[in-house]
Write an enzyme that holds these catalytic residues in place. Structure first.
Site, short mmCIF file in Angstrom:
data_model
loop_
_atom_site.label_atom_id
_atom_site.label_comp_id
_atom_site.label_asym_id
_atom_site.label_seq_id
_atom_site.Cartn_x
_atom_site.Cartn_y
_atom_site.Cartn_z
N CYS A 183 1.48 -47.12 76.68
CA CYS A 183 1.63 -48.08 75.57
C CYS A 183 2.86 -48.96 75.76
O CYS A 183 3.83 -48.57 76.41
CB CYS A 183 1.72 -47.33 74.24
SG CYS A 183 1.48 -48.40 72.80
N ASP B 23 2.34 -38.82 65.88
CA ASP B 23 3.70 -39.19 66.29
C ASP B 23 4.67 -38.56 65.32
O ASP B 23 4.31 -38.25 64.17
CB ASP B 23 3.85 -40.72 66.28
CG ASP B 23 5.03 -41.21 67.09
OD1 ASP B 23 5.77 -40.36 67.64
OD2 ASP B 23 5.21 -42.43 67.19
#
Length: 215
Positions: free
Chosen positions: A8, A132
């Site tokens: 990412c 996350d």
């Protein structure tokens, strides 16, 4: 089962090319202006054109309007939407519908185990829940959370994120057996907008080694 890999926060053509050469499954582009890895639609579209058909382009959005997400997805040619803000299930569905029915992932900011357990049913239509660690801001935190919060049986695919790197990803795979892993700061170079090709390769190798060691 093979663990899928997403890199990412890519902003440079050479980093996209390295990711493809290493065999990752997905590349993430950040459309969140406050992120140091943010890109606009023209840059993301140029990077997207470097991806072969077997590597998915994932767009990360934070509390963006459905119309903006849909327009960006079309302009770039996104394959997946990653919704990283306060979007509720109805908003996620609306965004996906306006974007032509694209699959979507919902990021869950893990402050306690309840953050995940309370998300399984409401976000059951998500292709994946991306986990996350909690932070006051949005986007990647670069920190880990307590992996024991993740139950072994999940009704939705899990993608692990938050503080993963080549040293920790193997332990995460062994502990959680996620559908996929997502890394950004763990493969960072000298700045947030540069990826380190050595760290990228080490990360992929660590995932492959962890998968090879699965019973």
């Amino acid at each position: 089962m093979r663990t899928r890999i997403k890199f990412c926060g890519l902003v440079r053509p050479e980093d996209v090319d390295t990711a493809v050469a290493l065999g990752v499954d997905a590349v993430g582009f950040v459309f969140y202006a406050r992120s140091p890895r943010a890109v606009d639609a023209p840059l993301a579209a140029a990077l997207r054109r470097r991806l072969p058909s077997f590597v998915s382009a994932v767009g990360l959005f934070v509390n963006e309007t459905p119309q903006t997400v849909a327009a960006t997805a079309e302009a770039v040619g996104l394959d997946v939407l990653q919704l990283h803000g306060d979007e509720d299930p109805a908003e996620c569905a609306t965004i996906s519908q306006l974007a032509g029915g694209l699959p979507w992932w919902k990021a869950i900011r893990m402050k306690t185990q309840a953050d995940l357990l309370s998300s399984f049913v409401p976000f059951g239509a998500a292709e994946c829940l991306l986990l996350d660690s909690f932070s006051e801001g949005f986007g990647g935190s670069g920190k880990t959370f307590d992996w024991t919060w993740i139950p072994p049986q999940r009704p939705v695919h899990i993608v692990m994120s938050g503080g993963l790197d080549a040293r920790s990803v193997g332990d995460a795979i062994a502990a959680v057996r996620p559908f996929g892993v997502d890394v950004s700061s763990g493969i960072q170079g000298d700045s947030p907008r540069i990826k380190d090709p050595v760290r990228m390769e080490q990360f992929v190798n660590a995932v492959l080694a962890a998968d090879a060691g699965r019973p």
